[in-house]
Design a protein around this motif. Structure first.
Motif: not given
Length: 452
Positions: A355-359, A365-372, A382-384, A436-438
């Motif tokens: 997350t630090e790397n994304a920031a 913006s930075v987005r964190l998503a958890l899924r099965r 994700e970052d932009d 765009g973004g990683l």
């Protein structure tokens, strides 16, 4: 092959064998017992006939000893009826009409008490014989007389066969009851092993650390040995981590000394040699950090059960208070029902690095998503920002590769983060977003339910 057979099947086979043997023994034993009972009753009956024969002894008109009083049972008068009497004395042999022209072969010296035996009678049929030697009254000459009464054993055999046929349905019902009782016994007897399996699953899931001592005494030695093994393994891992920490601490002084040499080389104008040594120092530090992180993960050995949603929120809560985090729009999309096999502190450090790397590279913006996903927990960060050049994307996670060589950076680095994910049984992957973004995708194994 036998050693791989389950305990339940072994007990089932043993139960079937024991029930089968018990029922066969019961069938044979009850049949013999019934046969002896019937034989005893028949012997009592013909003993009564024998007493009647002895009581009916007298002399006929010619003075010959004979049975003058007729017996009640009409079978004595029917030829080869299967019920016979015979009297032998010095004056000859007298026999029932049912014997026709045959004679019973009586044993010698029967004695004064009734004697029971088996002989072969007319037509080769086996006969149950009761005989007795008596001395007649003086009026009959006070002579020794051997009196005998015999009956065909086929009646006993037939009664026994009927009894066996009647016994079979009851033995079948008894077999069902015994098998049901055996099944219940197996289930109750193996219940501690089921409890043992569940407790081992709880240890594997991180919900418990020891099996405990509340087991039957037959299982207790096994659980005690397992608990001792767990304790010994924890102690070995703790010592290994301490040795790794000591090694890292001991390496700091030589590295600091080399850093001083780098400074002196630069002051002496030997920048090329200083750059080479500085690169080696950076490599050694990354290697030490890498192995220390792996040792810490190995020490915990996936015996934790962590809520990744809570960890993600805690990490974002900290980063929002940083100067860089205050300027970004943070989004968290995560359910609350997923648990992963990783220590909470290690997961927080791993998500924190990503997350630090994304920031660091995000624009807004930075987005964190958890899924099965496919039986695993997938955490997408994700970052932009600008993303990673396509020609470098495959090498970013390799040891020694960095996204930004112009900055010293902080934390573990993506390559070490990837190693930590692999040590926890997961994986780390990178992908440039179309918009765009990683996108960094972290896959971790899900914890099974606590009930195993």
């Amino acid at each position: 092959m036998l050693n791989r057979l389950s305990l339940r099947l072994r007990l089932v086979f043993a139960g079937l064998a024991s029930v089968g043997l018990a029922l066969v023994a019961a069938f044979i034993g009850l049949s013999l017992l019934f046969e002896r009972h019937v034989e005893r009753r028949v012997a009592e009956e013909i003993t009564l006939h024998l007493n009647q024969v002895i009581a009916g002894l007298g002399k006929d008109g010619s003075g010959t000893l004979d049975v003058l009083r007729a017996l009640v049972d009409p079978r004595f008068e029917r030829p080869l009826s299967g019920l016979y009497w015979q009297v032998a004395s010095d004056g000859g042999v007298r026999r029932s009409r049912s014997l026709w022209d045959a004679t019973l072969a009586l044993p010698a010296s029967p004695g004064p008490a009734p004697r029971q035996t088996t002989i072969i009678g007319p037509g080769g049929a086996p006969l149950l014989l009761v005989l007795r030697e008596v001395v007649t009254e003086r009026r009959l000459g006070a002579q020794k007389v051997v009196a005998a009464v015999a009956i065909d054993r086929s009646d006993i055999t037939r009664a026994t066969a009927d009894f066996r046929r009647d016994l079979l349905p009851y033995l079948a019902l008894l077999a069902l009851l015994l098998l049901a009782a055996s099944a219940a016994q197996i289930a109750i007897g193996l219940r501690p092993l089921t409890d043992l399996r569940l407790r081992i699953a709880r240890i594997r899931n991180g919900a418990s650390h020891r099996l405990g001592s509340d087991f039957p005494k037959e299982v207790q030695p096994l659980t005690s040995e397992v608990d001792a093994l767990l304790q010994s393994r924890e102690e070995q891992l703790r010592k290994a981590r301490e040795r790794a920490a000591d090694l890292a601490h001991r390496l700091k002084t030589p590295l600091q000394a080399l850093a001083g040499d780098v400074l002196r080389l630069r002051q002496a104008g030997q920048d090329q040699a200083a750059d080479d040594i500085e690169g080696l120092i950076a490599t050694m530090r990354r290697l030490v950090d890498h192995e220390m992180a792996r040792a810490r993960i190995a020490d915990r050995d996936r015996r934790a059960r962590t809520d990744p949603t809570r960890v993600m929120r805690d990490v974002v809560s900290v980063l929002r208070r940083t100067p860089r985090g205050e300027t970004l729009d943070w989004t968290i999309e995560a359910p609350n029902d997923l648990r992963v096999d990783m220590d909470a502190d290690d997961l927080a450090e791993l998500i924190g690095v990503l997350t630090e790397n994304a920031a660091r590279y995000a624009r807004l913006s930075v987005r964190l998503a958890l899924r099965r996903a496919d039986g695993e927990a997938a955490i997408d960060i994700e970052d932009d920002g600008p993303g990673v050049p396509a020609d470098k994307l495959a090498n970013v996670l390799k040891r020694g590769e960095r996204l930004d060589t112009s900055s010293d950076g902080a934390g573990l680095g993506l390559s070490i983060a990837s190693s930590l994910a692999e040590a926890a049984g997961g994986a780390l992957s990178l992908q440039n977003r179309l918009s765009g973004g990683l996108r960094v995708s972290l896959r971790l194994p899900l914890s099974p339910p606590l009930d195993g």
